[in-house]
Design a protein around this motif. Structure first.
Motif, short mmCIF file in Angstrom:
data_model
loop_
_atom_site.label_atom_id
_atom_site.label_comp_id
_atom_site.label_asym_id
_atom_site.label_seq_id
_atom_site.Cartn_x
_atom_site.Cartn_y
_atom_site.Cartn_z
N ARG A 177 34.30 -4.77 -33.57
CA ARG A 177 35.02 -5.53 -32.81
C ARG A 177 35.54 -6.85 -33.71
O ARG A 177 34.66 -7.09 -34.53
CB ARG A 177 33.97 -6.08 -32.19
CG ARG A 177 34.30 -7.42 -31.01
CD ARG A 177 33.36 -7.56 -30.08
NE ARG A 177 33.57 -8.61 -29.10
CZ ARG A 177 33.09 -9.91 -29.35
NH1 ARG A 177 32.34 -10.15 -30.43
NH2 ARG A 177 33.41 -10.86 -28.40
N HIS A 189 38.55 -10.16 -34.25
CA HIS A 189 39.57 -11.17 -33.62
C HIS A 189 40.97 -10.62 -33.61
O HIS A 189 41.31 -10.18 -34.82
CB HIS A 189 39.38 -12.39 -34.33
CG HIS A 189 39.91 -13.50 -33.30
ND1 HIS A 189 41.24 -13.87 -33.21
CD2 HIS A 189 39.15 -14.51 -32.59
CE1 HIS A 189 41.42 -14.88 -32.52
NE2 HIS A 189 40.07 -15.34 -32.14
N ASP A 222 38.11 -8.42 -24.95
CA ASP A 222 37.31 -9.47 -24.01
C ASP A 222 37.65 -10.97 -24.69
O ASP A 222 37.78 -11.08 -25.80
CB ASP A 222 35.76 -8.97 -24.49
CG ASP A 222 35.30 -9.24 -25.85
OD1 ASP A 222 34.21 -9.54 -26.29
OD2 ASP A 222 36.07 -8.66 -26.90
N GLU A 223 37.74 -11.76 -23.84
CA GLU A 223 37.87 -13.19 -24.03
C GLU A 223 36.66 -13.88 -24.28
O GLU A 223 35.60 -13.99 -23.37
CB GLU A 223 38.72 -13.72 -23.09
CG GLU A 223 39.57 -15.15 -23.23
CD GLU A 223 40.08 -15.48 -22.08
OE1 GLU A 223 40.67 -16.59 -22.09
OE2 GLU A 223 40.14 -14.91 -20.88
N THR A 224 36.81 -14.82 -25.38
CA THR A 224 35.44 -15.62 -25.69
C THR A 224 36.25 -17.04 -25.85
O THR A 224 37.25 -17.24 -25.97
CB THR A 224 34.97 -15.16 -26.96
OG1 THR A 224 35.74 -15.14 -27.99
CG2 THR A 224 34.35 -13.81 -26.71
N PRO A 225 35.17 -18.03 -26.07
CA PRO A 225 35.86 -19.40 -26.18
C PRO A 225 36.49 -19.54 -27.58
O PRO A 225 37.28 -20.26 -27.88
CB PRO A 225 34.59 -20.23 -26.35
CG PRO A 225 33.60 -19.36 -25.39
CD PRO A 225 33.84 -18.12 -25.73
N LYS A 226 36.39 -18.85 -28.59
CA LYS A 226 37.01 -18.52 -29.89
C LYS A 226 38.29 -17.81 -29.84
O LYS A 226 38.92 -17.59 -30.71
CB LYS A 226 36.05 -17.79 -30.67
CG LYS A 226 35.03 -18.80 -31.16
CD LYS A 226 34.19 -17.92 -32.22
CE LYS A 226 32.74 -18.95 -32.60
NZ LYS A 226 31.97 -18.49 -33.96
N TRP A 285 40.27 -14.09 -28.13
CA TRP A 285 40.23 -12.77 -27.69
C TRP A 285 39.94 -11.84 -28.82
O TRP A 285 40.49 -11.80 -30.35
CB TRP A 285 41.87 -12.14 -27.10
CG TRP A 285 42.30 -12.80 -25.99
CD1 TRP A 285 42.84 -13.90 -25.84
CD2 TRP A 285 42.12 -12.25 -24.83
NE1 TRP A 285 43.25 -14.26 -24.27
CE2 TRP A 285 42.63 -13.00 -23.75
CE3 TRP A 285 41.44 -10.98 -24.32
CZ2 TRP A 285 42.54 -12.86 -22.53
CZ3 TRP A 285 41.39 -10.91 -23.03
CH2 TRP A 285 42.06 -11.73 -21.87
N TYR A 286 39.12 -10.90 -28.64
CA TYR A 286 38.51 -9.85 -29.48
C TYR A 286 38.90 -8.69 -29.03
O TYR A 286 38.98 -8.11 -27.93
CB TYR A 286 37.12 -10.07 -29.63
CG TYR A 286 36.64 -11.27 -30.40
CD1 TYR A 286 36.24 -11.09 -31.59
CD2 TYR A 286 36.32 -12.28 -29.89
CE1 TYR A 286 35.86 -12.08 -32.57
CE2 TYR A 286 36.07 -13.46 -30.86
CZ TYR A 286 35.62 -13.29 -31.81
OH TYR A 286 35.18 -14.21 -32.84
#
Length: 396
Positions: free
Chosen positions: A88, A90, A131-135, A137-138
């Motif tokens: 996984r 970025h 999946d989308e995170t605060p940092k 998309w991964y």
């Protein structure tokens, strides 16, 4: 004025400037030419070669855009597979490594306006897990190599088989311990009896040497005591031999009981295995049944979607046709599950004593995870039976 010499300071300075990445706004994808400044890009746009490329592109612009989009997608996914594997990562890290090559296809010539749109498209097509995170998309590459999938399935089957063997041995040991406890409790339960005498004047005397009790009047008690003392040496030897015989017989009985319990458990297990082998099989796929795709390896496009089995191959694999899109896929039976229709619909029994029989769904028993079916074919036609969820599926 002619061009500068190859080893002149101006020519060397121009080569140094052209090294590395330049600004994206001064790059022409159609001509695959990178300009160093705005003036050079303006001159290039006014050149005859650029005008000819624009005329070619104006004839069929979608063709060129699809070509560049396909090139960008294939290069990006290949870099993700080769460089990061199934880790996984970025999406911006992969993109920065991709654009480090000067000859890469620029995103402004593709159908995607931003890297986020391209990442979402990869997730919709099932090429990657996103999946989308605060940092940000991964993304994670999904390896669909047949050899890799076969290796993973073998590992999963081996792990499941090991777990089944462990559970079976644990149940066998529990049954053995329970039977041993039950036999021990029945053997060691003492029997208590009341001690009674007919009149209060009588005295009770115990002869420990002869292991017997004698009740009589007080006058005869002394005589009995003397007789008991005389008979003590002879009775002690006989009592010791009796105790030894009793202990050896009790040990032999216990061994016989333990052996019989083990043998019974083993016989029961063998009978159960024989019955299951005769009636049930580890494959259940049949043509013309409706199944549901449960594997996530194919992406969200096919996950939890229904399909019809058109062909069964090697008992454990099948070619299915998706009901929504009409696509054909080859799947293992571990990647699909049965479909339970509404009451009143026709189903096909896939496993158990009623295998290959068509039936009508009467009702569902949620507590027992089974359904009540009325057989429409076979020797027991018209009978109502209870069948587990996984042993029948909807007919196409």
């Amino acid at each position: 004025m002619g061009k500068a010499d190859f080893l002149s300071p101006k020519a060397i300075a121009n080569r140094i400037k052209s090294k590395g990445l330049q600004k994206l706004r001064w790059y022409c994808q159609m001509c695959q030419k990178q300009c160093r400044d705005e003036n050079g890009f303006k001159c290039h746009c006014m050149s005859e070669s650029h005008q000819r490329q624009l005329l070619l592109a104006s004839e069929d612009p979608n063709k060129f855009m699809d070509y560049f989009s396909d090139e960008f997608k294939s290069d990006f996914v290949e870099l993700l597979r080769r460089r990061f594997g199934t880790k996984r990562v970025h999406n911006n890290i992969v993109y920065n490594e991709y654009i480090s090559n000067r000859e890469h296809v620029h995103m402004n010539s593709t159908q995607w306006e931003t890297l986020t749109d391209f990442t979402k498209w990869l997730g919709r097509e099932g090429l990657c897990k996103v999946d989308e995170t605060p940092k940000g998309w991964y993304i994670q590459y999904i390896d669909r190599d047949p050899e890799t999938i076969r290796r993973q399935e073998e590992q999963a089957r081996k792990k499941k088989q090991d777990l089944d063997d462990e559970e079976r041995s644990a149940k066998f040991i529990e049954e053995q311990v329970r039977r041993g406890r039950d036999g021990k409790e029945t053997d060691e339960t003492p029997v208590f009896t009341e001690l009674k005498r007919e009149s209060e004047e009588e005295k009770v005397a115990f002869n420990l040497g002869a292991s017997a009790c004698v009740a009589g009047p007080s006058k005869s008690s002394s005589a009995l005591g003397a007789n008991a003392l005389k008979a003590a040496p002879s009775t002690s030897s006989s009592s010791s031999t009796k105790r030894k015989d009793m202990s050896s017989s009790s040990d032999s009985r216990a061994e016989k009981k333990k052996k019989s319990a083990l043998e019974e458990i083993m016989e029961m297990e063998e009978q159960k295995k024989k019955k299951q082998q005769e009636v049930r099989t580890d494959y259940w796929l049949q043509p013309n049944i409706v199944v549901k795709v449960i594997t996530k390896r194919l992406g969200e496009r096919y996950h939890k979607k229904k399909a019809v089995v058109t062909e069964v191959r090697d008992k454990y694999a099948a070619v299915v046709k998706m009901i929504d899109s009409g696509d054909k896929l080859k799947l293992d039976q571990n990647h699909v599950e049965t479909v339970i229709p509404a009451p009143g619909k026709r189903v096909l029994i896939l496993n158990g004593p009623y295998r290959d029989a068509e039936a009508l769904l009467e009702g569902i028993n949620e507590k027992n995870f089974s359904a009540r079916l009325t057989l429409d074919s076979g020797q027991q036609k018209g009978n109502t039976v209870d069948v587990a969820y996984e042993d029948f599926s909807k007919l196409a």
